[in-house]
Every structure is written in structure tokens, then in C-alpha cells.
Design an enzyme around this catalytic site. Structure first.
Site, PDB file in Angstrom:
ATOM      1  CB  SER A 173      56.348  55.858  35.251  1.00 29.23           C
ATOM      2  OG  SER A 173      55.241  55.042  35.559  1.00 29.23           O
ATOM      3  CG  ASP A 219      52.019  52.972  29.388  1.00 28.68           C
ATOM      4  OD1 ASP A 219      52.006  52.158  30.016  1.00 28.68           O
ATOM      5  OD2 ASP A 219      52.645  54.041  29.671  1.00 28.68           O
ATOM      6  CG  HIS A 251      55.239  52.395  31.526  1.00 33.14           C
ATOM      7  ND1 HIS A 251      54.549  53.470  31.738  1.00 33.14           N
ATOM      8  CD2 HIS A 251      55.792  52.125  32.523  1.00 33.14           C
ATOM      9  CE1 HIS A 251      54.704  53.965  33.201  1.00 33.14           C
ATOM     10  NE2 HIS A 251      55.459  53.083  33.553  1.00 33.14           N
TER      11      HIS A 251
END
Ligand code: 9J3
Ligand code: ZN
Length: 304
Positions: A173, A219, A251
Site C-alpha cells: 500500500s 481493491d 487491498h
């Protein structure tokens, strides 16, 4: 490898006929076969580590190397938040390439810890880090990944096991966004693998590091349409690059053990940190869509 002079003197494939048989017989008689560890494969490539890979070996929960680990206190370092170093226990195979891995926003080292032993057991020194604060942004995470690599190669207790010229970065991320930032500022990095990366900067034409971007089709935090896909598309078309989109994933897919992430990460790190073309077979021809792969893009054959 360093303790296998019989393997370094001449590669097996250059021996032929009776001479090869005689050499093998001699090796067997003096017991060299039983000494041959993970690094027994004859290497014209000095960075090659471990036996010839198979689909099973890159998908396995653990690779051929036993792994040790050591914890690095945040109080003992500057520029990042400490972490855990996972490394092959054996010192018989010389040095290894290394990779630093950053977690994402609000997250800790523990969120990416599964990658430590998974990658180290294939023959890498792996540094999973904490960031200075869990709210640090991608540019900061990029600097912290580089500070962690500098600590690893210059000051850590395992610095003698690391080849400081063969380094890579990964992250989840905002940590994946940080891995793009790190590669942009340090082009000598040999591989980058952003995992469901998040960044406000959508364009990365400056990168010179072979980069595999791993996105997830489900995601909603870093949607591939506004993160992974434009990141990939903006990389130089002349760069060795890949885009792997996980099928049926969110995600947070990089936060738990994931064989698709592992097998392609191992292949990318081996191919570009170790220059190990034995792993090219898993990257080219491009993997086809499957139960775990929504989409895969990249260049083949690789050029670096
Ligand atoms: O590191 C991440 O999970 C980034 C996604 C995020 O929460 O961004 C919102 C600012
Ligand atoms: Zn940009």
C-alpha cells in the site's frame, strides 16, 4: 558454493562422457555429494543461489534454505523504525542479495512478516521494517526503505552476509508507493515489487529498476484503475516491468500468506537481484489468467 571447488572447477554440463562419469564417481566416493547443500548447483553466474527451481519449489511455504532471524530495535537505528532481519542460516553459500519491505498506512511490520521467512528461505536477506510513525506517507516510506538497506549493509549484525550491490525494495500500500519512491531516488536498486501500492503520484517514468507491480482486482482502497495500472503504464516501455493483477483479492491480500504473491516475487527477485535466468521460465511467456491471476502484463523476453 564456496566450499564446493569440484563444482567451480568446471561446470557439469561441460564435462562429457567417461570424464563426467569419473568425476561423478570420485565425488560420490569422497562424499562430496552428501556435503552438497542448497548451493550445490554449478554457477557460471556468481550470484546464483540454490538448486534449479520448479513450480513446486517457488510455490512452497519454505524454500531450500533454513532461516534465522534477528530483531532490530527502533532505538538502535535512525531513519526508520527498526524491524526484523530474516536470513539464510548457512554461511557456506557466500553473500546473498537483500530486500527491505515496508508495511502500509497505520500498519506494522507484523502485517508483512509472512514474507520474511518465505523469501529468505529461497536465498535472500529480508528486512521487514516498521516505519517511524504508522502515518508516514509514501515519500517518507521510500526514504525509510533506503535507510533500512543502508543499515542492513553497513551496520547490521548480518552485514557480512549481504551483497551490498544486489538490493531490492517491496512494500504494501503506502509502503508499495514507498518502494516506487525508493527506486526513483536510488536507480542502483536491482528490483522493486510494490504490493497493492498506493500513491498520489501516478507517473513513474524516472524508474530504472526492474519493477513488478502487484494489484488486486477487488481493491477499493488503492483501486488498480487509479493506482497499480497507471503506475505500471507510466514505467518506461524499455524497462523490464510487469503488472500482476490478483483475481478475487482485496487491498489486504499482501497481509496474509499468498502463494501467487510469493511465487512471482521470488521469480522477480531471483531474476533481477541474482540475475538468475533459471527463473525466467516463470515470467516468460507471460502468465495466463487463472483462478488467482486476473491479468498479467509485461515485456518478454527480459532485456536486463
Ligand atoms: O497504506 C495504505 O493502506 C494506503 C491506503 C490508505 O489508507 O490511503 C488513505 C489515505
Ligand atoms: Zn511521477
Amino acid at each position: 558454493m564456496l566450499h564446493h571447488p569440484h563444482k567451480r572447477a568446471g561446470s557439469t554440463r561441460r564435462r562429457t562422457g567417461r570424464l563426467a562419469g569419473a568425476a561423478a564417481a570420485l565425488a560420490a566416493v569422497i562424499g562430496l555429494g552428501t556435503l552438497a547443500g542448497p548451493g550445490a548447483h554449478a554457477a557460471d553466474n556468481p550470484y546464483e543461489r540454490g538448486p534449479a527451481p520448479t513450480t513446486a519449489s517457488i510455490e512452497a511455504l519454505r524454500g531450500p534454505y533454513a532461516v534465522s532471524q534477528t530483531s532490530v530495535s527502533s532505538l538502535a537505528v535512525t531513519g526508520f523504525g527498526g524491524g526484523t532481519i530474516y536470513y539464510p542460516t548457512s554461511t557456506s553459500d557466500g553473500t546473498f542479495g537483500a530486500v527491505a519491505i515496508s508495511p502500509g498506512y497505520t500498519a506494522y511490520e507484523s502485517s508483512i512478516a509472512w514474507l520474511g521467512p518465505r523469501l529468505a528461505s529461497q536465498g535472500f536477506v529480508v528486512f521487514t521494517i516498521d516505519t517511524n510513525t504508522t502515518l508516514d506517507q509514501p515519500d517518507s516510506r521510500g526514504r525509510q526503505l533506503l535507510a533500512a538497506l543502508d543499515y542492513l549493509t553497513q551496520r547490521s549484525s548480518v552485514r557480512g552476509r549481504v551483497d551490498s550491490s544486489r538490493l531490492g525494495v517491496m512494500g504494501h500500500s503506502m509502503g508499495g508507493g514507498g518502494s516506487l519512491e525508493a527506486a526513483k531516488s536510488r536507480p542502483s536498486l536491482q528490483a522493486a515489487i510494490p504490493l497493492t501500492p498506493w500513491n498520489l503520484d501516478k507517473t513513474w517514468p524516472e524508474l530504472r529498476t526492474p519493477t513488478m507491480i502487484i494489484g488486486a482486482d477487488g481493491d477499493t482502497i488503492a483501486p488498480v484503475s487509479s493506482h497499480s495500472e497507471p503506475f505500471y503504464t507510466s514505467l518506461p516501455s524499455t524497462l523490464d516491468r510487469a503488472y500482476l493483477e490478483l483475481n478475487g483479492a482485496t487491498h489486504f491480500a499482501p497481509n496474509t500468506s499468498n502463494t501467487t504473491i510469493a511465487k512471482y516475487s521470488v521469480s522477480w527477485l531471483k531474476r533481477f537481484i541474482d540475475n538468475d535466468t533459471r527463473y525466467e521460465q516463470f515470467l516468460c511467456p507471460l502468465p495466463r489468467p487463472s483462478l488467482t491471476i486476473e491479468e498479467y502484463r509485461g515485456n518478454c523476453p527480459h532485456t536486463s
